[in-house]
Design a protein around this motif. Sequence first.
Motif, PDB file in Angstrom:
ATOM      1  N   PHE A  79      -7.092 -18.842  25.039  1.00  0.00           N
ATOM      2  CA  PHE A  79      -6.365 -17.728  25.656  1.00  0.00           C
ATOM      3  C   PHE A  79      -5.659 -16.853  24.615  1.00  0.00           C
ATOM      4  CE2 PHE A  79      -5.783 -20.377  29.733  1.00  0.00           C
ATOM      5  CZ  PHE A  79      -6.771 -19.679  30.390  1.00  0.00           C
ATOM      6  N   LEU A  80      -5.082 -17.513  23.588  1.00  0.00           N
ATOM      7  CA  LEU A  80      -4.330 -16.754  22.582  1.00  0.00           C
ATOM      8  C   LEU A  80      -5.329 -16.106  21.640  1.00  0.00           C
ATOM      9  CD1 LEU A  80      -1.325 -19.160  21.865  1.00  0.00           C
ATOM     10  CD2 LEU A  80      -1.351 -17.074  23.226  1.00  0.00           C
ATOM     11  N   ASP A  81      -5.536 -14.813  21.833  1.00  0.00           N
ATOM     12  CA  ASP A  81      -6.689 -14.145  21.227  1.00  0.00           C
ATOM     13  C   ASP A  81      -6.341 -12.713  20.818  1.00  0.00           C
ATOM     14  OD1 ASP A  81      -9.314 -13.502  20.506  1.00  0.00           O
ATOM     15  OD2 ASP A  81      -9.947 -13.147  22.582  1.00  0.00           O
ATOM     16  N   PRO A  82      -5.392 -12.539  19.877  1.00  0.00           N
ATOM     17  CA  PRO A  82      -4.995 -11.168  19.527  1.00  0.00           C
ATOM     18  C   PRO A  82      -6.105 -10.369  18.861  1.00  0.00           C
ATOM     19  CG  PRO A  82      -4.041 -12.739  17.999  1.00  0.00           C
ATOM     20  CD  PRO A  82      -4.657 -13.547  19.102  1.00  0.00           C
TER      21      PRO A  82
ATOM     22  N   THR B  76       1.395  -1.193   1.153  1.00  0.00           N
ATOM     23  CA  THR B  76       1.490  -1.379   2.611  1.00  0.00           C
ATOM     24  C   THR B  76       0.112  -1.223   3.240  1.00  0.00           C
ATOM     25  OG1 THR B  76       3.744  -0.529   2.663  1.00  0.00           O
ATOM     26  CG2 THR B  76       2.522  -0.505   4.742  1.00  0.00           C
ATOM     27  N   ARG B  77      -0.232  -2.192   4.045  1.00  0.00           N
ATOM     28  CA  ARG B  77      -1.485  -2.119   4.802  1.00  0.00           C
ATOM     29  C   ARG B  77      -1.142  -2.299   6.274  1.00  0.00           C
ATOM     30  NH1 ARG B  77      -6.435  -6.195   3.524  1.00  0.00           N
ATOM     31  NH2 ARG B  77      -4.953  -7.760   4.263  1.00  0.00           N
ATOM     32  N   VAL B  78      -1.764  -1.526   7.116  1.00  0.00           N
ATOM     33  CA  VAL B  78      -1.591  -1.702   8.564  1.00  0.00           C
ATOM     34  C   VAL B  78      -2.966  -1.990   9.150  1.00  0.00           C
ATOM     35  CG1 VAL B  78      -0.861  -0.683  10.741  1.00  0.00           C
ATOM     36  CG2 VAL B  78       0.393  -0.144   8.636  1.00  0.00           C
ATOM     37  N   ILE B  79      -3.049  -3.141   9.766  1.00  0.00           N
ATOM     38  CA  ILE B  79      -4.301  -3.473  10.449  1.00  0.00           C
ATOM     39  C   ILE B  79      -4.108  -3.264  11.945  1.00  0.00           C
ATOM     40  CG2 ILE B  79      -4.976  -5.144   8.687  1.00  0.00           C
ATOM     41  CD1 ILE B  79      -4.264  -7.238  11.072  1.00  0.00           C
ATOM     42  N   THR B  80      -5.197  -3.032  12.644  1.00  0.00           N
ATOM     43  CA  THR B  80      -5.167  -2.944  14.106  1.00  0.00           C
ATOM     44  C   THR B  80      -6.133  -3.991  14.644  1.00  0.00           C
ATOM     45  OG1 THR B  80      -4.736  -0.573  13.965  1.00  0.00           O
ATOM     46  CG2 THR B  80      -5.466  -1.431  16.095  1.00  0.00           C
ATOM     47  N   THR B  81      -5.602  -4.864  15.522  1.00  0.00           N
ATOM     48  CA  THR B  81      -6.453  -5.927  16.055  1.00  0.00           C
ATOM     49  C   THR B  81      -7.276  -5.424  17.235  1.00  0.00           C
ATOM     50  OG1 THR B  81      -4.937  -6.782  17.716  1.00  0.00           O
ATOM     51  CG2 THR B  81      -4.604  -7.540  15.454  1.00  0.00           C
ATOM     52  N   GLY B  82      -8.188  -6.255  17.656  1.00  0.00           N
ATOM     53  CA  GLY B  82      -9.096  -5.878  18.733  1.00  0.00           C
ATOM     54  C   GLY B  82      -8.416  -5.565  20.043  1.00  0.00           C
ATOM     55  N   VAL B  83      -7.183  -6.057  20.238  1.00  0.00           N
ATOM     56  CA  VAL B  83      -6.461  -5.721  21.473  1.00  0.00           C
ATOM     57  C   VAL B  83      -5.597  -4.482  21.272  1.00  0.00           C
ATOM     58  CG1 VAL B  83      -6.471  -8.082  22.304  1.00  0.00           C
ATOM     59  CG2 VAL B  83      -4.538  -7.286  20.943  1.00  0.00           C
TER      60      VAL B  83
END
Lengths: 129, 511
Positions: free
Chosen positions: B105-108, A44-51
Amino acid sequence: MYGSIRHHIRIRRSADDVWALVGDPARLHTWFPGIVDCTVDGTTRVITTGVGLPMPERIVMNDGSQRRFQYEITAPMFRTHRGTIDVIELDPDECLVVYSTDCEPRAMALVIGGGTAGALDELKRQMEA
Amino acid sequence: MGRKILFITTDQQRYDTLGCNGGTIARTPVVDALAAEGVRYDRAHPQSVVCMPSRSTMLTGQHVSTHGVWMNGVPLPEDAPSVAEVLHDAGYRTAIIGKPHFEPFLDPFARFAENGFARNGTFGPHRGFEHFESATHGAAGPLHYARWLASTHPEAVGMFYPVLDGLLEVNAMGGGDTGAPQAWRNEIPREWYHTDWVADRTIAWLDSLPAGDDWFCWMSFPDPHHPWDPPASEIGRIDWHDVPLPAGYIDDATERERVLDGKPRHYRAWYEGTLVSNYEAPLAWAPKTMTADQVREITALNAVEVELIDEAIGRVLAAIRARGWDDDVDIVFTTDHGELGGDFGLMFKGPYHVDGLMRLPLIWRPAPSSGIAPAAVGRPVGHLDLAPTFCAIAGLPVPEWMEGTPLPVDDADADARGFERVLTEWDSDLFGVDVHLRTITRDGWVCTTYLPGHSHDGTEGELYDLANDPLQRENRWDDPSLTALRSDLLADLWDHQPPMRSPLPKVHAPV
């Protein structure tokens, strides 16, 4: 509806050197722009995106002999997802990295695929530096 | 102190929605007055009929093939040239307020600067704009308007029509009285709607400037692009039951399908719902299902949005007059591309180089102090002429990287400076469905050639006589009597069409 996106890049560095980074699932955030954190626990890997969006993933394959890494994003927004990274030796000092995104809904293939395109550019920059 | 520039854009507005262009549904006295005092362009075309490529042309003054934003979802490179940067470097204060859309716009992954400002609570600088304050068609997304609404009026966030569905496709859900796609009753109070917000924020920025500063302000309204969800308090302005069907709509289905069959095959395929070649139209909707009443209701809601924009512009112009600036302000009004609006039974947009999408409202009200006389210009002009025009207004040389020419002030000026043709291009590649068009408009003809792709073998085309067939119903591409004309137009097209940027920039999102 299903979508499939594939990007590739040639890198002037040995396949083994590139694989040493690509095949380490805990270091994805060091070469994938827009992923700010990455934790691995077994498969299992959990990534966190820039948002700040956490996305859980299941590592499907991490095959050093083929230099192939496959994973699935298991977040609810995806009906299916399969990411595949292949590092293919072209000659002792050059390789081809292919990053494929297959998923439903198809629009997410474009969104994730756009991220993978940026990741390949960054991987090349780092490996050729 | 020099001339100041208010650049007003709307999104997806048809030429014929303005009173000064013959429109009879929306009342647009403010823009009509600008046209009466200034120069009205009768044949202005975009270089692309979708948002990101078209807006990139406005900013750079370059053809699509040159700046490389070849379809929606391709970000304009960070280092692309910008007329705002040219003006800022010359001492202008610069702002863009409203819809930018130079980046997806779609930029997660938060990879694009355009989406970061609202998230971080900042306002630029970016691409030469010292002030960057963004909005789009609703309350979603990482933009200033969405953040403002969520923080000040959270109860209104859910009132907008959801532009995308749960699969992130353009939503096909019907609403309004007729079940028309993207029609919606939006209970948001008018003063919270993005049209008034864009005007409010523009006035606030202008009010922040010292009187002696020169400025370039791009005021970019997200409407009347779908969804057609203006504030419910305003929809009573126009009763859709009373709205006539657009001239381009063909009420008789047999005749409509005959006309579509005279065009390249993707027209009919989309109409039937067997091929959606681009992301900008609802995937789960077939134009064939659209009723005449749905066309009427969409037309009415669209007109309400146009009226709200006109009134918002009026407020901004009043603020400019109150500052004592009006005599030295150039005002340019246009849109990024048109809307099919029911023409041929079609709605939304796509790879269709016909007047609904290509013929734009374009008005330049020169600063009264310039002494430029009112005129109407019939010669073809394009968006790539806007950036050079802004340079000329500012008294600056046009940079070599711009590919347009300052707009003519009348037809004699146009003839003297070689305004003979305008080019428009389309490329898209969506999951193996690729479409490629190159179009020239010249001498009263519109000529489009199709390059090989998913549905075309490279022999197809369209040729329309704008004088005798203004609704573009008869495609004369295969008319033997016009073979020489067609060849001449195509030769001229290829003489002036720049090659596509190489390597081809990658698509990073659907939109």
